[in-house]
Motif scaffolding. Structure first.
Motif, short mmCIF file in Angstrom:
data_model
loop_
_atom_site.label_atom_id
_atom_site.label_comp_id
_atom_site.label_asym_id
_atom_site.label_seq_id
_atom_site.Cartn_x
_atom_site.Cartn_y
_atom_site.Cartn_z
N VAL A 148 -22.68 59.24 55.88
CA VAL A 148 -21.48 58.73 56.39
C VAL A 148 -21.91 57.50 57.21
N TYR A 149 -21.05 56.37 56.85
CA TYR A 149 -21.43 55.13 57.96
C TYR A 149 -20.69 55.39 59.25
N GLU A 150 -21.02 55.31 60.30
CA GLU A 150 -20.53 55.06 61.44
C GLU A 150 -20.64 53.59 61.89
N ALA A 151 -19.63 52.89 61.99
CA ALA A 151 -19.78 51.52 62.58
C ALA A 151 -19.96 51.51 64.02
N HIS A 152 -20.52 50.63 64.62
CA HIS A 152 -20.85 50.47 66.22
C HIS A 152 -20.59 49.07 66.43
N ALA A 153 -20.73 48.50 67.67
CA ALA A 153 -20.30 47.04 67.73
C ALA A 153 -21.40 46.23 67.53
N ARG A 154 -22.51 46.82 67.23
CA ARG A 154 -23.79 46.02 66.79
C ARG A 154 -24.36 46.77 65.45
N GLY A 155 -23.79 46.72 64.32
CA GLY A 155 -23.99 47.37 63.36
C GLY A 155 -23.70 48.86 63.05
N GLY A 156 -24.48 49.71 63.00
CA GLY A 156 -24.00 51.16 62.69
C GLY A 156 -24.90 52.17 62.39
N ARG A 157 -24.79 53.13 62.02
CA ARG A 157 -26.05 54.23 61.51
C ARG A 157 -25.17 54.88 60.37
N VAL A 158 -26.13 55.64 59.66
CA VAL A 158 -25.92 56.40 58.57
C VAL A 158 -26.78 57.71 58.95
N GLU A 159 -25.84 58.92 59.04
CA GLU A 159 -26.41 60.10 58.98
C GLU A 159 -26.31 60.91 57.72
N SER A 160 -27.46 61.34 57.30
CA SER A 160 -27.70 62.24 55.95
C SER A 160 -26.81 63.32 55.85
N THR A 161 -25.95 63.40 54.78
CA THR A 161 -25.05 64.67 54.43
C THR A 161 -25.79 65.78 53.61
N SER A 162 -27.05 65.45 53.37
CA SER A 162 -27.95 66.71 52.73
C SER A 162 -28.48 67.53 53.69
N ARG A 163 -28.22 68.92 53.49
CA ARG A 163 -29.09 69.92 54.28
C ARG A 163 -30.45 69.55 54.47
N LYS A 164 -30.93 69.16 53.35
CA LYS A 164 -32.49 69.08 53.30
C LYS A 164 -32.97 67.73 53.85
N ASP A 165 -32.27 66.82 54.24
CA ASP A 165 -32.62 65.37 54.59
C ASP A 165 -31.95 65.29 55.84
N SER A 177 -23.45 45.82 54.01
CA SER A 177 -22.77 45.39 52.77
C SER A 177 -21.30 45.53 53.13
N GLU A 178 -20.34 46.19 52.38
CA GLU A 178 -19.06 46.12 52.48
C GLU A 178 -18.43 47.48 53.16
N ALA A 179 -19.54 48.20 53.69
CA ALA A 179 -19.22 49.58 54.16
C ALA A 179 -18.57 49.24 55.44
N LYS A 180 -17.34 50.38 55.62
CA LYS A 180 -16.37 50.37 56.86
C LYS A 180 -16.52 51.91 57.31
N ASP A 181 -16.15 51.84 58.75
CA ASP A 181 -16.46 53.13 59.50
C ASP A 181 -15.73 54.35 58.50
N GLY A 182 -16.25 55.25 58.47
CA GLY A 182 -16.19 56.59 57.51
C GLY A 182 -16.33 56.66 56.25
N ASP A 183 -17.07 55.54 55.76
CA ASP A 183 -17.43 55.72 54.17
C ASP A 183 -18.41 56.24 53.98
N LEU A 184 -18.61 56.85 52.83
CA LEU A 184 -19.55 57.45 52.07
C LEU A 184 -20.55 56.39 51.34
N VAL A 185 -21.90 56.39 51.76
CA VAL A 185 -22.54 55.32 51.48
C VAL A 185 -23.78 55.78 50.78
N ARG A 186 -24.51 54.87 50.27
CA ARG A 186 -25.88 55.23 49.82
C ARG A 186 -26.80 54.06 50.40
N CYS A 187 -27.88 54.56 51.27
CA CYS A 187 -28.70 53.38 52.06
C CYS A 187 -29.95 53.51 51.51
#
Length: 751
Positions: A148-165, A177-187
């Motif tokens: 899930v993409y979490e937007a911040h003032a300077r870019g953002g971060r993506v925390e894995s949704t996998s239990r193993k990762d 890219s075109e990701a917005k806050d709360g989007d499911l993304v592949r990084c």
């Protein structure tokens, strides 16, 4: 000391391919002191000039001599249909072609395919051909992450949704890219130097995390399950015309389909009537008609390439990721009621006792007389026919049931493995939210269709063997020796005997399960019997089907949703001269690599289906934190217990550290966690009551708290503390006293 020359080094590596690091080379050549520096320079020069390749951090091999045990990457299929690879080192592939020669020891996994890497034993034969026997298939490395993409003032971060990762990637401005806050993304993880947070780049936006159907989106993305078809593929499906071939007219036979009420495609239709042959009194004629997908999906077409890539349909609670576009899967290839359809069929003749006398393969035209649900067909037989089923009761349904009962006698004699595992269905609202979980009812109607499909699949395999034609079998190997040893050890802990040396058959397991039903350990034993079984796979080599207790078996009855069945249809068309659209040579010589691909995609689909179900069920339970549930322990590990909840079949985890004040030891042979001092235990299959502590819908994980007391210490068994004390005293050094007792929490983490 031997003089250090380039040729000495090359000769040594040729004679000792297994001892390839610098220390072994130096010792083997008698190199010491300053001469070691010369050896390092020679190794570096030989590597730079391409005579040597690195096969590890400090290991070398001659480029013309693969190591006896090493990684092989398989690159291609040769003109004989054999899988060919080369040794893989740190600097890439090297050495001569290596022919894949099967697995080492008892078969455990699917064979590798083109692009796969495997740890292999490699040996040069007397015919100068290098051959590899696979020890273990290696997973393809990946640097991508779903989250899930979490937007911040300077870019953002993506925390894995996998239990193993457990990774979290920092996204710099411009890399989202075109990701917005709360989007499911592949990084994609980017290379970075030094320490600190890892950096990533968004390469695909999958959907939104607050979408109720996000569970399926994540599962499809995680396991590379395609959902949408390209426009060109859809257009080809919509314009597809069947191959013009001679066909038998089956339109006068009232074939019917019997499927789940929510079925979206109809592969198969059935019909039965008394055999008119006076030589077979009381016998039966059974017809199983299957959609003729091969008439529409021609080898090499866009449709065919896309169907092969997908390999099978994948079923999620909210959607189906189909192998074929709707124009075929729910249209021209679906055996809809009242619609004229092309079909492949098996006509099978049985005695009154259910013994098959003969069969034949045919290509025909049919028109389904009715499309019934399992519930509708069963209700009619039970005396409550619907308006649609009523007219079919005497001429169609009763003969079907009578023929099935004859076949069922033979099935009982055959004694296939009888593991009755309930199937659960996740019920969704129109908006895609879980509203409940139900157990699918299982009727005689299900067993009837299942047995007729099995018989048709057997006939397909027999027909191709009779014509000496290549095919892909559906095989299910008998349990491995290691798993049988594990089963025997487990049963010993329950004072139940499994006689060693007696032939392993499905009937033996059935007798064990029957005995277990008379005890309070039925669930434990059913679970361990299930885990003892091998996984069914596709293969060009016939290993038989252990679970069904059949000598030969091939998938024939579901070509709309399985590419394996399409291969068998094409093979039958070739073998019996039923048209020009049979199995082409390009596929005929590549059946083993095709089988490997089909197994891999089948397992990906199964994993994706489980993944989506876990996420849906977790979301359903998220507002019930603190609630109590009953369940059973379905898994035991050093670090805790896995529990399946009775109400929903959702799986949760209980960490060992939360089980109480005592330290818990893992008894692998008994599949139990045993308390250090009291000897009390939590065991596989044990019914328990738990409390829901956490529910993470994004990862699909449930954290539970144990409320049930452990079972008492086994009679006559010493608790782990006393057993370990004996071992400590045996190794106690003379003159030393006390000291810390080994086996504390720190020691457990080390193990």
């Amino acid at each position: 000391m031997t003089e250090i020359t380039r040729q000495n080094v090359l000769d040594y590596l040729a004679e000792n391919p297994g001892e390839t690091n610098k220390r072994d080379i130096a010792r083997g050549l008698g190199v010491s002191g300053e001469a070691r520096r010369e050896l390092r320079l020679i190794l570096r020069d030989l590597e730079n000039e391409g005579y040597l390749s690195r096969v590890g951090k400090r290991a070398f091999a001659r480029v013309d001599t693969p190591p006896p045990t090493g990684v092989v990457q398989f690159e291609r299929i040769d003109e004989h249909g054999d899988l060919i690879g080369r040794a893989s080192g740190r600097d890439g592939l090297f050495g001569p072609d290596i022919l894949y020669a099967g697995q080492k020891g008892k078969r455990r996994d699917s064979d590798p395919g083109v692009g796969d890497r495997a740890l292999c034993d490699v040996e040069k034969g007397s015919d100068d051909i290098w051959r590899a026997r696979m020890i273990k298939k290696l997973l393809a490395p990946t640097n991508t992450l779903l989250g899930v993409y979490e937007a911040h003032a300077r870019g953002g971060r993506v925390e894995s949704t996998s239990r193993k990762d457990k990774r979290t990637l920092v996204i710099f401005p411009g890399d989202q890219s075109e990701a917005k806050d709360g989007d499911l993304v592949r990084c994609e993880e980017m290379r970075s130097r030094g320490y600190g947070p890892k950096r990533g780049r968004v390469i695909e936006v999958i959907g939104q995390s607050d979408d109720p159907k996000a569970a399926s989106l994540l599962a499809m993305a995680a396991y590379d399950i395609p959902d949408e078809f390209d426009d060109a593929v859809i257009a080809e499906a919509e314009s597809a015309q069947p191959t013009d071939v001679p066909r038998e007219d089956l339109t006068g036979i009232p074939l019917i389909t019997i499927d789940p009420a929510d079925a979206r495609d109809h592969d198969d239709a059935v019909y039965a009537e008394p055999d008119s042959d006076p030589k077979n009194p009381g016998g039966w004629r059974v017809i199983v008609a299957i959609a003729d997908v091969s008439a529409y999906v021609h080898f090499g077409s866009l449709l065919d390439r896309e169907a092969y890539r997908r390999a099978n349909s994948t079923y999620f609670p909210d959607r189906v990721a189909s192998m074929l576009p709707k124009a075929l899967s729910a249209g021209e290839c679906s055996l809809k009621e009242g619609e004229l359809r092309c079909c492949m069929a098996m006509e099978m003749i049985y005695s009154k006792h259910g013994a098959k006398l003969r069969h034949r393969v045919l290509r025909g035209m049919m028109r389904s007389a009715a499309g019934l649900s399992y519930e509708e067909a069963q209700a009619a037989i039970d005396g409550d026919p619907s308006d649609r089923a009523g007219p079919l009761l005497e001429p169609v349904l009763k003969p079907l049931w009578a023929a099935w009962k004859a076949l069922d006698k033979k099935r009982q004699e055959r004694a296939p493995l009888d593991l009755d595992i309930p199937e659960r269905k996740i019920n969704l609202s129109p908006e895609g939210e879980v509203i409940g979980v139900s157990v699918r009812d299982r009727f005689d109607a299900h067993r009837l269709i299942e047995e007729f499909m099995i018989q048709a699949n057997v006939c397909a395999a027999e027909s191709l063997e009779e014509k000496r034609h290549e095919l892909i079998y559906r095989v299910h190997d008998e349990p491995s020796d290691e798993k049988i040893i594990g089963l025997t050890t487990f049963l010993d802990t329950l004072d139940m005997e499994w006689t060693k040396g007696e032939k392993i058959t499905p009937g033996r397991f059935n007798r064990l399960l029957a005995m277990a039903r008379e005890t309070d350990r039925h669930h434990e034993i059913s679970e361990i019997v299930l885990r003892t079984q091998s996984q069914a796979i596709y293969s060009q080599n016939n290993l038989g089907h252990f679970g069904l207790n059949l000598q030969r078996y091939a998938h024939f009855t579901s070509p709309i949703r399985r590419y394996s069945d399409l291969i068998v249809h094409r093979a039958l068309i070739s073998a019996y001269g039923l048209g020009p659209d049979g199995l082409p040579d390009e596929q005929r010589v590549s059946l083993e690599s095709i089988a490997t691909h089909l197994v891999e995609r089948e397992r990906a689909s199964m994993a994706a289906e489980r993944d989506a179900s876990d996420r849906y069920l977790t979301a359903f339970l998220a507002d019930r934190i603190g609630a109590e549930f009953t369940g059973r322990i379905t898994g035991v590990a050093k670090f805790g217990l896995f529990v399946r909840l009775d109400e929903t079949a959702a799986d949760g985890f209980i960490p060992a550290r939360s089980l109480g004040d005592e330290y818990w030891y893992y008894d692998e042979s008994a599949s139990a966690l045993v308390a250090e001092h009291s000897g009390r235990r939590y065991e596989l299959g044990q019914p328990v009551t738990v409390k829901l502590e956490e529910a993470d819908a994004m990862s699909g994980s449930l954290l539970l708290v144990m409320l049930s007391e452990p079972r008492p210490k086994k009679k006559g068994e010493k608790p782990p503390a006393q057993m370990r004390h004996k071992r400590v005293m045996m190794h106690k050094k003379p003159g030393k006293g006390g000291g810390k007792r080994p086996g504390g929490r720190k020691g457990k983490r080390r193990r």
